[in-house]
Each structure stands twice: as structure tokens, then as C-alpha cells.
Scaffold this motif. Structure first.
Motif, PDB file in Angstrom:
ATOM      1  N   ARG A  86       8.293 -11.570  -1.687  1.00  0.00           N
ATOM      2  CA  ARG A  86       8.384  -9.725  -1.859  1.00  0.00           C
ATOM      3  C   ARG A  86       8.990  -9.370  -3.722  1.00  0.00           C
ATOM      4  NH1 ARG A  86      11.129  -6.760   0.414  1.00  0.00           N
ATOM      5  NH2 ARG A  86      12.483  -8.034   2.065  1.00  0.00           N
ATOM      6  N   ALA A 135       4.068  -2.290  -0.669  1.00  0.00           N
ATOM      7  CA  ALA A 135       2.746  -2.257   1.034  1.00  0.00           C
ATOM      8  C   ALA A 135       1.296  -2.289   0.459  1.00  0.00           C
ATOM      9  CB  ALA A 135       3.373  -0.980   1.441  1.00  0.00           C
ATOM     10  N   ASP A 136       1.268  -1.793  -0.962  1.00  0.00           N
ATOM     11  CA  ASP A 136       0.213  -1.604  -2.277  1.00  0.00           C
ATOM     12  C   ASP A 136      -0.305  -3.451  -2.006  1.00  0.00           C
ATOM     13  OD1 ASP A 136      -0.224   0.652  -1.288  1.00  0.00           O
ATOM     14  OD2 ASP A 136      -0.065   1.603  -3.029  1.00  0.00           O
ATOM     15  N   THR A 196       5.825  -9.549  10.139  1.00  0.00           N
ATOM     16  CA  THR A 196       7.380  -9.258   9.226  1.00  0.00           C
ATOM     17  C   THR A 196       7.829  -9.553   9.968  1.00  0.00           C
ATOM     18  OG1 THR A 196       7.459  -7.576   7.859  1.00  0.00           O
ATOM     19  CG2 THR A 196       6.642  -6.342   9.902  1.00  0.00           C
ATOM     20  N   ARG A 205       4.580   0.178   6.767  1.00  0.00           N
ATOM     21  CA  ARG A 205       3.285   0.486   5.612  1.00  0.00           C
ATOM     22  C   ARG A 205       2.011   0.243   4.853  1.00  0.00           C
ATOM     23  NH1 ARG A 205       4.260   6.051   5.469  1.00  0.00           N
ATOM     24  NH2 ARG A 205       3.540   5.966   2.984  1.00  0.00           N
ATOM     25  N   PHE A 206       2.215  -1.066   4.971  1.00  0.00           N
ATOM     26  CA  PHE A 206       0.217  -1.418   4.828  1.00  0.00           C
ATOM     27  C   PHE A 206      -0.416  -1.703   5.801  1.00  0.00           C
ATOM     28  CE2 PHE A 206      -2.745  -5.425   5.035  1.00  0.00           C
ATOM     29  CZ  PHE A 206      -2.338  -5.355   4.094  1.00  0.00           C
ATOM     30  N   SER A 230       7.459  -2.654   4.628  1.00  0.00           N
ATOM     31  CA  SER A 230       6.632  -2.750   3.867  1.00  0.00           C
ATOM     32  C   SER A 230       5.484  -2.882   5.396  1.00  0.00           C
ATOM     33  CB  SER A 230       7.036  -3.495   2.599  1.00  0.00           C
ATOM     34  OG  SER A 230       7.280  -4.722   3.295  1.00  0.00           O
ATOM     35  N   GLY A 231       5.649  -4.051   5.642  1.00  0.00           N
ATOM     36  CA  GLY A 231       4.558  -4.197   6.781  1.00  0.00           C
ATOM     37  C   GLY A 231       3.525  -3.044   7.200  1.00  0.00           C
ATOM     38  N   ASP A 280       6.069   1.280  -0.630  1.00  0.00           N
ATOM     39  CA  ASP A 280       4.603   1.683  -0.390  1.00  0.00           C
ATOM     40  C   ASP A 280       4.451   0.648  -1.686  1.00  0.00           C
ATOM     41  OD1 ASP A 280       4.812   3.949   1.094  1.00  0.00           O
ATOM     42  OD2 ASP A 280       4.598   5.248   0.594  1.00  0.00           O
TER      43      ASP A 280
END
Length: 303
Positions: free
Chosen positions: A63, A81-82, A100, A110-111, A107-108, A78
Motif C-alpha cells: 500500500r 481503494a481506487d 484483507t 472501501r474497494f 481500504s479493502g 478511498d
């Protein structure tokens, strides 16, 4: 869990959202592996050791702010995630499972919220699901974890892999009574794969200079969470949670399981933050994780 698998070659993907340090190990169902806080692609590789190389293509990555992946302006949950979606675009993969852990949880999640059509299944292991603030550390802990000499000593202790080191890990990662903790240490020590996981994990969990930017950013972003909109997740979701997690309160897992529609909760009684990898029932739990990622929630064991 195969303790011998540590061979992987990293590459840099030039995505639409900037560079990403990544590697793909295995072949089969694609699964994005999202490491925790601290961490990096090396921590993702450790997580992926429970995934069969024949049947799963584990997509490992650092990350932003960790190891070979610059933080740049990709600081928000976010944005990270993007970035996962952008990495899949680079690899030509339309959909993937998501696996995750811990500080990688937001982030997982929000993905799955922001790119629902790209997630085949989501496994959240002891994953942060609401605001998190790092507890106050005593002076000895700060010196061991946050200084170069202390980090050097931690690496030496981890490399030795003796019971004293395991005792420290079990004590810091779990809320167990003395007898329970002693039994867990013996169980880990007597199992080569579990012992290897714990000793290999140690160096990846230090906020050294190669991980400091990501670590500090993570702590800032985790503290700011108001909602991850878990109720909007449509992907089949498996939440794995130990009841004796002293690193991240178990309520994070329980909240996710209550809020995500149709989520399955897999509880590991007396499990620490490392429960999926070190609990006495770890093999059974790992099999369920693999089954869920490859076959979805209604695999053979659920029929």
C-alpha cells in the motif's frame, strides 16, 4: 500453511493512479491481498501462504507509503481503494477476491463499496472497521518499536525465533490468561509453519524508514474514520475474528459482521490478532477462507 514459500519477484505497475509495487504468485482465481499496519508486500506474501498456488493467483502489493510504493498524494482510504482497482486494470483482471487484514481492512472494505462489480468475495480478517486510535505505549515499547537500535534488536530476536520471542508476540497480540498464553506459545513453537509465520512477520511489522510514511499515514487516516459505509457492501463477505485480540478490539470484526448484509462471521475462541495463522483451529479456518475466496459462500461445506 506452507512455511517454505517465500519466493516472489516484485514489479512496478505504472497505473492510471501512479506506481504500485506488486507481485503475482500462483495461478487460478485472482485474489488481492491487502496487508495491515505496518506492512508491505512482504507482509502480504506471508498472508498469502495460506492460499494454494494451484487454484489462486494471489495479487500482492505494498500500500502507498510502504517499501517500494511511494505515498505521494494517495493518502486517503478511498484513494488506496481506487488504486487497487487501477492495479487490476493494469493486470487486465475484471474481478477478484479481496483478502484483507487489520489496518488494511478499511481500504479493502472501501474497494468493495466503491467498485462492487469488481469483487467476487471479501474476506476480512481481524480488520479495522471503525475509527482506531493507537493506545499509549510505555517507554520500553516505544524504544523497541520506534528506534533504530530497538528495531535491530527486534529483528535479531525474530530471527532467533525462540520461545521468549513467541511469548512477547502472544502477550502483545492477545488478551490471554497466563496458562492460555503458555499453551499457545507451546503450540506455535511445536508447529514449524506457525513458528515460521510469527518470526517472518516480525520485521514486516516494524515502522522502520521503509514503512514509516505509510504507517504514520495509516494511523492518521484510521483515526479519522466516521463511516466506511459497510452497509453498502454487496459482495459475499466472510469476517474472521479472534475473541482475545489485544491489537485491534474484536468489536471491529463484530461490527462488520452485523453491518454488512449477509456477512458470515467465523469466530476463533481465544484467538489473538494472529488467530487465522496461529490458533489451534487455524487449519480449519484457513480452509474456509480459501473455499470462500475460490467458491463463494456456498462451497461444499455449506451445502
Amino acid at each position: 500453511m506452507d512455511e517454505t514459500r517465500s519466493d516472489y519477484a516484485t514489479s512496478i505497475a505504472e497505473t492510471a493512479l501512479g506506481p504500485v509495487e506488486y507481485a503475482v504468485v500462483g495461478a487460478g482465481t485472482p485474489v488481492v491481498v491487502v496487508h495491515g499496519t505496518p506492512g508491505g508486500i512482504d507482509a502480504a506474501e506471508l498472508m498469502a501462504r495460506i492460499l494454494p498456488r494451484e487454484g489462486v493467483a494471489a495479487i500482492l502489493f505494498s500500500r502507498p507509503g510502504y517499501l517500494g510504493n511511494p505515498l505521494a498524494d494517495r493518502t486517503t482510504i478511498d484513494a488506496q481503494a481506487d488504486l487497487m482497482a487501477a492495479l487490476l486494470d493494469h493486470l487486465g483482471i475484471a474481478k477478484a477476491g479481496v483478502y484483507t487484514w487489520s489496518g488494511g481492512g478499511p481500504s479493502g472494505y472501501r474497494f468493495a463499496v466503491r467498485h462492487p462489480d469488481r469483487v467476487t468475495a471479501l474476506v476480512a480478517n481481524a480488520a479495522c472497521s471503525q475509527a482506531y486510535h493507537l493506545p499509549d505505549e510505555d517507554t520500553a515499547t516505544r524504544l523497541m518499536v520506534n528506534t533504530a537500535p530497538g528495531q535491530w534488536l527486534m529483528r535479531v530476536l525474530a530471527a532467533h525465533g525462540g520461545k521468549q520471542y513467541l511469548q512477547g508476540v502472544v502477550a502483545s497480540e492477545g488478551d490471554l490468561g497466563p496458562d492460555q498464553a503458555a499453551r499457545r506459545v507451546e503450540e506455535i513453537f511445536d508447529d514449524p509453519a506457525k513458528r515460521q509465520f510469527v518470526t517472518d512477520l516480525g520485521p514486516t511489522a516494524l515502522p522502520d524508514r521503509k514503512r514509516r510514511a505509510g504507517y504514520r499515514n495509516d494511523l492518521d487516516r484510521l483515526a479519522e474514520i466516521t463511516t466506511l459505509e459497510l452497509e453498502k457492501i454487496t459482495a459475499p463477505t466472510l469476517v474472521v475474528q479472534g475473541t482475545a485480540d489485544a491489537d485491534l478490539p474484536p468489536e471491529h470484526g463484530y461490527l462488520a459482521a452485523r453491518t454488512i448484509p449477509g456477512a458470515e462471521l467465523l469466530i476463533l475462541d481465544t484467538g489473538t490478532h494472529l488467530a487465522l495463522y496461529t490458533h489451534p483451529d487455524a487449519a480449519t479456518a484457513q480452509a474456509r477462507v480459501v473455499e470462500f475466496l475460490v467458491q463463494g459462500p456456498h462451497g461444499p461445506s455449506r451445502r
